[in-house]
Design a protein around this motif. Structure first.
Motif, short mmCIF file in Angstrom:
data_model
loop_
_atom_site.label_atom_id
_atom_site.label_comp_id
_atom_site.label_asym_id
_atom_site.label_seq_id
_atom_site.Cartn_x
_atom_site.Cartn_y
_atom_site.Cartn_z
N LEU A 71 0.84 -1.20 0.00
CA LEU A 71 0.00 0.00 0.00
C LEU A 71 0.87 1.25 0.00
O LEU A 71 0.63 2.19 -0.77
CB LEU A 71 -0.92 0.00 1.23
N ILE A 72 1.90 1.28 0.85
CA ILE A 72 2.80 2.43 0.92
C ILE A 72 3.53 2.60 -0.41
O ILE A 72 3.67 3.73 -0.92
CB ILE A 72 3.80 2.26 2.08
N PHE A 73 3.99 1.49 -0.99
CA PHE A 73 4.71 1.55 -2.26
C PHE A 73 3.82 2.14 -3.36
O PHE A 73 4.22 3.05 -4.10
CB PHE A 73 5.17 0.16 -2.67
N GLY A 74 2.59 1.63 -3.46
CA GLY A 74 1.67 2.12 -4.49
C GLY A 74 1.30 3.57 -4.30
O GLY A 74 1.26 4.35 -5.27
N LEU A 75 1.05 3.98 -3.05
CA LEU A 75 0.65 5.35 -2.77
C LEU A 75 1.78 6.33 -3.09
O LEU A 75 1.56 7.36 -3.75
CB LEU A 75 0.26 5.47 -1.29
N PHE A 76 3.00 6.00 -2.67
CA PHE A 76 4.12 6.91 -2.91
C PHE A 76 4.57 6.90 -4.36
O PHE A 76 5.03 7.93 -4.87
CB PHE A 76 5.28 6.57 -1.98
N LEU A 77 4.44 5.77 -5.03
CA LEU A 77 4.75 5.74 -6.46
C LEU A 77 3.78 6.64 -7.22
O LEU A 77 4.20 7.39 -8.12
CB LEU A 77 4.68 4.30 -6.99
N LEU A 78 2.49 6.57 -6.86
CA LEU A 78 1.49 7.41 -7.52
C LEU A 78 1.78 8.89 -7.26
O LEU A 78 1.76 9.71 -8.20
CB LEU A 78 0.10 7.04 -7.00
N MET A 79 2.06 9.25 -6.00
CA MET A 79 2.34 10.65 -5.68
C MET A 79 3.60 11.12 -6.40
O MET A 79 3.66 12.26 -6.88
CB MET A 79 2.48 10.83 -4.17
#
Length: 314
Positions: free
Chosen positions: A26-34
């Motif tokens: 979840l953290i990886f996906g969220l920060f990659l998107l941002m």
């Protein structure tokens, strides 16, 4: 003071935002998107301003500079964090840690000065429109930018050199997603009083003076807008100023909470979350807040997208 095992020449361990395996995706996906949104948005702003001669003005000169700094700002920390999550390998060498500290301080302070420059530019444009071309001439803008780069480089160098003299003889685990002054000072077994004093004195001045300048600039802008006869103009100005001030308060509020609050009040989780707000969220939001509410900017972006679409259609 006994220093024990000197770890400052080896490496540190970056724990990231969470040590729980189930949260890593979840953290990886969220920060990659941002990260992708932040980089793409800021680069689009730079391209749109550079390709449109109507936008070659002081205001957009500072905005394009802000976008460039924001791209570098989020690139200084987020890719390393994403790589750590993906590889489950969290060490960072001492040299890389100091380098990251230097660039994080440099770019955060440059963001700080550019936010001030954009507020001052709008204040001059609204309060003294007849003198705007003289006060915000190209040489004047270039001098402001060069002076800001000089000050922030000296500031970053000061903190990095102070940090380089410290010994680390206990834990080498940093409960952050990047190397930062506060957690490293907490790990050191050296006398950190000079570092803490410099953070409060020099850091306080580099935050407080621009912040007060921004507040004064917007106070003058609001005062001028209130005297304007057009209700629509007032609504537009207050809408723009309100959104910009929200970003300014978020940026300065989180920085003050991390660096200028008393040491006993520091919490690793709270400081790490605050760091995310000013290091990742604010640079990602800046292009939307500062530019996409601007009709000239929207027109330039639409023109840029149209030209690219026509080029690919050939």
């Amino acid at each position: 003071m006994e220093t024990g095992n000197h770890t400052s020449a080896s490496q540190f361990i970056l724990l990231g935002l969470s040590s729980q395996p189930e949260r890593q995706e979840l953290i990886f996906g969220l920060f990659l998107l941002m990260y992708l949104v932040g980089v793409a948005g800021n680069l689009l702003i730079i391209l749109a301003i550079g390709s449109n001669s109507r936008l070659h003005t002081p205001m957009y000169f500072f905005l394009s500079s802000l976008s460039l700094v924001d791209v570098c700002f989020i690139s200084a920390t987020v890719p390393k964090m994403l790589a750590n999550i993906q590889t489950q390998n969290r060490p960072i060498s001492y040299g890389d840690c100091l380098t990251q500290i230097y660039f994080c301080i440099l770019l955060a302070n440059m963001d700080n000065f550019l936010l001030t420059a954009t507020a001052y530019d709008r204040c001059v444009a609204i309060r003294q429109p007849l003198h705007y071309s003289t006060m915000m001439s190209l040489p004047a803008c270039a001098l402001m930018l060069v002076s800001a780069w000089l000050v922030v480089n000296l500031h970053s160098l000061l903190h990095t050199l102070l940090m380089a003299r410290l010994d680390f003889c206990a834990s080498n685990v940093i409960p952050y997603f990047f190397c930062d002054l506060v957690p490293l000072l907490q790990l050191s077994c050296s006398n950190t009083l000079p570092d803490q004093l410099m953070i409060l004195l020099v850091g306080g001045l580099t935050v407080l003076i621009p912040f007060l300048s921004i507040l004064v600039s917007y106070a003058h802008i609001v005062s001028a807008v209130l005297r304007a006869p057009s209700a629509r103009g007032k609504q537009k100005a207050f809408s723009t100023c309100g959104s910009q001030l929200a970003v300014v308060m978020l940026f300065y509020g989180t920085i003050t909470g991390v660096y200028l609050s008393p040491s006993p009040s520091h919490s690793a989780d709270k400081d790490s979350l605050a760091s995310v707000m000013y290091m990742v969220v604010t640079p990602t939001l800046n292009p939307f807040i500062y530019c996409l509410r601007n009709e000239d900017m929207k027109g330039a972006l639409w023109k840029l997208v149209s030209v690219k679409a026509a080029f690919h259609g050939l």
